[in-house]
Write a protein that holds these residues in place. Structure first.
Motif, PDB file in Angstrom:
ATOM      1  N   MET A 101       0.835  -1.209   0.000  1.00  0.00           N
ATOM      2  CA  MET A 101       0.000   0.000   0.000  1.00  0.00           C
ATOM      3  C   MET A 101       0.869   1.257   0.000  1.00  0.00           C
ATOM      4  SD  MET A 101      -3.116   0.530  -0.318  1.00  0.00           S
ATOM      5  CE  MET A 101      -3.149   2.060  -1.199  1.00  0.00           C
ATOM      6  N   VAL A 102       1.837   1.223   0.930  1.00  0.00           N
ATOM      7  CA  VAL A 102       2.765   2.361   1.004  1.00  0.00           C
ATOM      8  C   VAL A 102       3.505   2.495  -0.315  1.00  0.00           C
ATOM      9  CG1 VAL A 102       4.758   3.299   2.185  1.00  0.00           C
ATOM     10  CG2 VAL A 102       3.045   2.040   3.480  1.00  0.00           C
ATOM     11  N   LYS A 103       3.851   1.310  -0.836  1.00  0.00           N
ATOM     12  CA  LYS A 103       4.609   1.314  -2.084  1.00  0.00           C
ATOM     13  C   LYS A 103       3.806   2.005  -3.169  1.00  0.00           C
ATOM     14  CE  LYS A 103       7.411  -1.790  -4.901  1.00  0.00           C
ATOM     15  NZ  LYS A 103       7.354  -3.005  -5.672  1.00  0.00           N
ATOM     16  N   LYS A 104       2.498   1.691  -3.211  1.00  0.00           N
ATOM     17  CA  LYS A 104       1.646   2.278  -4.243  1.00  0.00           C
ATOM     18  C   LYS A 104       1.606   3.786  -4.117  1.00  0.00           C
ATOM     19  CE  LYS A 104      -0.970   0.253  -7.377  1.00  0.00           C
ATOM     20  NZ  LYS A 104      -1.575  -1.067  -7.211  1.00  0.00           N
ATOM     21  N   ILE A 105       1.465   4.258  -2.862  1.00  0.00           N
ATOM     22  CA  ILE A 105       1.401   5.710  -2.650  1.00  0.00           C
ATOM     23  C   ILE A 105       2.709   6.347  -3.087  1.00  0.00           C
ATOM     24  CG2 ILE A 105       1.169   7.531  -0.930  1.00  0.00           C
ATOM     25  CD1 ILE A 105      -0.523   5.664   0.701  1.00  0.00           C
ATOM     26  N   PHE A 106       3.805   5.707  -2.693  1.00  0.00           N
ATOM     27  CA  PHE A 106       5.108   6.240  -3.074  1.00  0.00           C
ATOM     28  C   PHE A 106       5.245   6.307  -4.589  1.00  0.00           C
ATOM     29  CE2 PHE A 106       9.382   7.403  -2.700  1.00  0.00           C
ATOM     30  CZ  PHE A 106      10.106   6.692  -3.633  1.00  0.00           C
ATOM     31  N   GLU A 107       4.788   5.220  -5.266  1.00  0.00           N
ATOM     32  CA  GLU A 107       4.898   5.191  -6.726  1.00  0.00           C
ATOM     33  C   GLU A 107       4.096   6.325  -7.349  1.00  0.00           C
ATOM     34  OE1 GLU A 107       3.789   1.373  -8.184  1.00  0.00           O
ATOM     35  OE2 GLU A 107       5.575   0.388  -7.392  1.00  0.00           O
ATOM     36  N   ARG A 108       2.870   6.505  -6.863  1.00  0.00           N
ATOM     37  CA  ARG A 108       2.035   7.572  -7.416  1.00  0.00           C
ATOM     38  C   ARG A 108       2.701   8.931  -7.217  1.00  0.00           C
ATOM     39  NH1 ARG A 108      -3.587   5.735  -7.066  1.00  0.00           N
ATOM     40  NH2 ARG A 108      -3.537   4.047  -8.613  1.00  0.00           N
ATOM     41  N   PHE A 109       3.235   9.115  -5.988  1.00  0.00           N
ATOM     42  CA  PHE A 109       3.905  10.366  -5.638  1.00  0.00           C
ATOM     43  C   PHE A 109       5.089  10.621  -6.578  1.00  0.00           C
ATOM     44  CE2 PHE A 109       5.026  13.837  -3.075  1.00  0.00           C
ATOM     45  CZ  PHE A 109       6.385  13.808  -2.825  1.00  0.00           C
ATOM     46  N   TYR A 110       5.847   9.572  -6.824  1.00  0.00           N
ATOM     47  CA  TYR A 110       7.030   9.721  -7.686  1.00  0.00           C
ATOM     48  C   TYR A 110       6.631  10.141  -9.086  1.00  0.00           C
ATOM     49  CZ  TYR A 110      11.607   8.651  -9.593  1.00  0.00           C
ATOM     50  OH  TYR A 110      12.833   8.743 -10.197  1.00  0.00           O
ATOM     51  N   ILE A 111       5.608   9.447  -9.624  1.00  0.00           N
ATOM     52  CA  ILE A 111       5.140   9.819 -10.970  1.00  0.00           C
ATOM     53  C   ILE A 111       4.689  11.265 -10.964  1.00  0.00           C
ATOM     54  CG2 ILE A 111       3.444   9.388 -12.764  1.00  0.00           C
ATOM     55  CD1 ILE A 111       3.368   6.533 -12.046  1.00  0.00           C
TER      56      ILE A 111
END
Lengths: 350, 262, 296
Positions: free
Chosen positions: B1-11
């Motif tokens: 879940m955290v990973k997903k948020i981080f990925e979205r943030f990075y994009i």
């Protein structure tokens, strides 16, 4: 996929058709500085004479020169600066103007015609179009008191707040004048001294700019900058804290004039256009568009805004003008020496 | 879940980075003040002025025509070349691909100047055609490099099968090969178009009088200040393409729906 | 007859297979390349030879090496070294930024390959000069970034007119060219291979190191090529964002041509070309496929 292509093509073609329209007739090929003429002037000329002006712009004299020299393109009318006119005339690239076709020359300020003789003895090849001085533009709120000397640009207390001009002759003019020398010097000793103080200045310089100086000074990005008088008026309008001064040590007066190259195809049309541009009404239009000082005395009288008409920036008095000099062409070797020293300054080699 | 948020943030950060200056330019197109350094109030004035400005409109026209023509011609020559190169033995293939890479490896200033030198040497007057030739020249490699991967993925047997079944080579090409490599061809075309649109250096050295693309026009304006009409024009062009993109994307998704329903 | 339709080449490495289309016994297809070859010879090879000609001669048409040895002039040397440094740093930063992004994008469920690609290319539809000037608005002392930082009571940054700004400008302009090739290669990696690795007990990191990264190398090489070369030769970015205080080799060459010194300009360009070829040769050792870029 096919729909995409169709849509795309329609979009492109619709954009393209907005800009459509070419016509035939008598032509005149004009090569001028960027944004240096009111487009309406060209329209009016066409209405009056039926001659279509094919208009091309350049950024620097050095960019324009090879095109004329190599005969890559044939222009009928060009607007180089003083020293470049001297260089081109010297190389036989220019035609003498037939002033019978330019009766409106009577409106051109005789003082400027005299100054023009520095680079065009006898005023055979050129007709002044715009002129100005080189000076310091400074922000009243960011300096201690009024500035009157080039020394301010070399002063430690303004470190990081100085915009120096990114042009070899102008930069050296600043340094040479500050040292008390002639800005047309060919003495290597004097140039070395100028180079030395420019190198000392390097860490104090925020940036070397030409055109960007306007927006940066307007935005208050720096306290001091080197600028042409024509631009100064515009910047003052946008930021009233800005002041312009031609320093006491003296400076450069520059003149951009119309010349006709030897390989011009439409010499008479060119002379007609020069005459048209010297018409006070037209000169006034151009003055309002480019805000660079006009050499046309009658046009100046017709300026409505008193502040501008008597502006010491746009129309400096005798005293100021007396301490300005026009650039001369110094010959290939000396010019190369200037460039080499300038590159050394900007590269910041120890 | 955290990973997903981080990925979205990075994009998101990267997209912000890429689009930040564009937002600035869009903002400046509504700026009453001519100077980019201060905000003078909101206005549509420049948009109106834009369409009255003949010089800019002419530059726009030239830019689009050159981009369209050069991309088209480059696509035809490039696709043909890609097909041919693909069928060659290793050595001629390597040589030709090496030459294809040259314009991309050379500084664009060198490409531009070398073309100018040859036009001058041939005493060919610089003008519209010289710019067109220059654009085609640097566009062809992009087309070849877009089409090649698709060609490699092709099954050559389908083509042979078509020939066996009695099709002429040309017919077989249009019915069998072209549909499969089409995405590559289209991407090549689009890439060539975009590169041509934005080119400045090469156009600068190969153009003649009366020819101005938007890039060269902007360059001449830098000295006396970029006309805000340019910001308006850029915003309009950007908006148009963005709109197209959104429309295409919507259509693409709409197509997929019926199939999955079953 | 069983003809396999549209069989994709599933092997992760190139097999030496029968390339291309053949019509009958003779390979007439190769004549399709004729227009291209003519064009290239006329407009790439011959102009390049002109550069060689100007670079190796002087004004009197004598052959000379002085235009080449000009690179040893301290000013030119510094310009070249600076350009190499900045281009290298920018390329590395692009790689570090682009790779994770490409990984994320390749795993995303957004099936629209073209949509992602177009979003990345879209900024190029706004003129390059305008976008670079817009960065001034962001980075200046009185710019947007600093206004924002002051609002948050944070110290202001002085990025503009430093090498940092040039690097930022290079990364900004060339990042899409790093993202696209890597993304396109990653997307083509067969999921089965990854799954097989997982089945055999590899964790995420091992899968990445042993499978994903090695397979993505061709894309990485493409990306590096498409970023390093333009970064090395730029002159606009250093003028606008570097305040002309940082003179790069691109500036030197541009100045020479602007002043009409075609011989010295060509000589320096030749030196630059040699550097580029040299770097590309080193890179191609890592790229076994070695058939050029993987933009798509």
């Amino acid at each position: 996929m096919k729909k995409l292509i169709l849509l795309f093509a329609i979009m492109v073609l619709s954009f393209a058709f907005i800009g459509c329209g070419k016509d035939e007739g008598e032509k005149l090929y004009v090569y001028n500085w960027g944004e240096y003429m009111d487009p309406e002037v060209r329209e009016l000329f066409k209405k009056e004479t039926g001659i279509e002006i094919v208009y091309e712009e350049f950024e620097t004299n050095e960019e324009m020169y090879p095109k004329i020299k190599t005969n890559a393109v044939q222009y009928d009318l060009i607007c180089p600066s003083d020293y470049m006119i001297q260089k081109m005339a010297g190389e036989g690239l220019l035609s003498e103007i037939n002033f019978d076709n330019v009766p409106n020359i009577k409106y051109i300020d005789p003082t400027l015609l005299e100054s023009s003789e520095t680079f065009d003895p006898g005023n055979k090849y050129s007709v002044p179009y715009a002129w100005g001085t080189l000076g310091i533009l400074y922000n009243r709120t960011m300096v201690d008191g009024p500035i009157d000397s080039w020394g301010a640009l070399f002063d430690d207390k303004y470190a990081g707040n100085i915009l120096m001009i990114d042009s070899v002759r102008d930069a050296f003019a600043v340094a040479l004048k500050y040292l008390g020398y002639d800005l047309n010097t060919t003495s290597e000793k004097e140039l070395n001294e100028a180079q030395a103080i420019l190198k000392v200045q390097y860490p104090l310089v925020q940036a070397y700019v030409v055109d960007q100086v306007r927006d940066k000074m307007i935005g208050g990005e720096a306290a001091l900058g080197v600028i042409y008088s024509g631009e100064a008026i515009y910047t003052q309008r946008e930021n009233p804290d800005l002041e312009y001064v031609v320093p006491k040590e003296g400076s450069n007066v520059w003149i951009d004039s119309w010349v006709i190259p030897k390989n011009a195809q439409n010499k008479e049309n060119a002379e007609k256009f020069i005459n048209f541009l010297c018409d006070p009404k037209i000169a006034l239009m151009n003055f309002e568009y480019i805000t660079y000082s006009t050499p046309n005395t009658e046009a100046r009288n017709m300026i409505e805004d008193e502040a501008i008409k008597n502006s010491p920036i746009a129309f400096p008095d005798e005293e100021t003008l007396s301490r300005t000099t026009a650039f001369q062409y110094l010959g290939e070797e000396v010019e190369a020496m200037y460039v080499e020293k300038w590159n050394d300054v900007k590269s910041n080699i120890e | 879940m955290v990973k997903k948020i981080f990925e979205r943030f990075y994009i998101g950060i990267i997209l912000l980075f890429l689009y930040a200056p564009i937002l600035i330019l869009i903002g400046l197109s509504f700026n009453k003040s001519k100077s980019r350094a201060k905000w003078g109030g909101f206005t549509f004035h420049w948009y109106k002025e834009l369409f009255k400005n003949r010089d800019i409109m002419n530059a726009l026209y030239t830019t689009l025509i050159i981009a369209l023509l050069s991309a088209l011609i480059a696509t035809i020559i490039g696709t043909a070349a890609a097909i041919a190169i693909n069928s060659m033995k290793k050595t001629p293939r390597t040589i030709l691909m090496g030459i294809t890479n040259i314009p991309m490896l050379n500084a664009d200033i060198v490409t531009g100047i070398s073309l100018m030198l040859i036009f001058v040497a041939l005493r060919y007057t610089l003008g519209f055609t010289s710019v067109l030739i220059a654009h085609i020249t640097f566009n062809i490699p992009y087309v070849i490099l877009s089409v090649m991967p698709k060609l490699r993925q092709l099954n050559p047997h389908t083509f042979e099968a078509a020939l066996d079944l009695g099709a002429t080579p040309v017919y077989a090409f249009f019915k069998v090969i072209l549909p499969d490599i089409f995405p590559g061809v289209v991407s090549g075309f689009f890439l060539a178009f975009t590169m041509s649109l934005d080119d400045f250096v090469i156009t600068h050295f190969t153009k003649g009088p009366e020819i101005n693309t938007l890039s060269t026009k902007i360059y001449t304006e830098v000295r006396k200040g970029i006309k805000p009409e340019m910001y308006a024009l850029s915003t309009l062009m950007f908006a148009t393409v963005l709109l197209l993109l959104i429309i295409i994307n919507r259509k693409g998704e709409a197509k997929k729906m019926p199939i999955t329903k079953i | 007859m069983n003809v396999p339709l549209n069989v994709k080449n599933k092997s992760p490495h190139k097999m030496e297979r029968d390339h291309g289309l053949k019509i009958g016994k003779s390979n007439k297809v190769k004549w399709l390349s004729f227009p291209y070859i003519l064009w290239m010879v006329g407009f790439i090879i011959i102009p390049l030879l002109m550069i060689f000609y100007y670079g190796l001669t002087d004004k009197n048409k004598d052959i000379t090496l002085q235009n080449i040895t000009l690179i040893s002039d301290p000013i030119n040397q510094k310009a070249l070294i600076l350009a190499l440094e900045l281009a290298l740093i920018s390329t590395v930063i692009c790689l570090l930024l682009a790779y994770p992004l490409s990984l994320i994008l390749s795993k995303s469920k957004h099936k629209s390959n073209s949509f992602i690609v177009l979003i990345l290319i879209l900024p190029m539809w706004m003129n390059f000069l305008l976008r670079t000037i817009a960065w001034q608005n962001i980075l200046e002392k009185t710019g947007i970034l600093n206004s924002f930082l002051s609002l948050l009571h944070l110290p202001t940054l002085n990025i503009i007119n430093t090498p940092g700004a040039i690097i930022l400008g290079m990364v900004y302009n060339f990042l899409p060219f790093m993202i696209l090739p890597i993304y396109n290669v990653l997307v083509k990696i067969d999921k089965d291979v990854i799954n097989a690795a997982r089945d055999l007990g590899a964790n995420g990191w091992q899968t990445f190191c042993k499978i994903i990264f090695p397979l993505s190398i061709p894309g990485v090489i493409s990306g590096i090529t498409m970023v390093f070369v333009p970064a090395l030769t730029t002159f606009v970015i250093s003028t606008i964002l570097g305040g002309s205080k940082i003179v790069l080799i691109g500036n030197v060459i541009e100045q020479q041509f602007r002043l009409g010194n075609w011989h010295t300009g060509s000589g320096l360009s030749l030196v630059l070309m040699i550097f580029i070829l040299f770097s590309m040769a080193i890179l191609s050792k890592y790229d076994k496929e070695s058939e050029g870029s993987h933009i798509w």
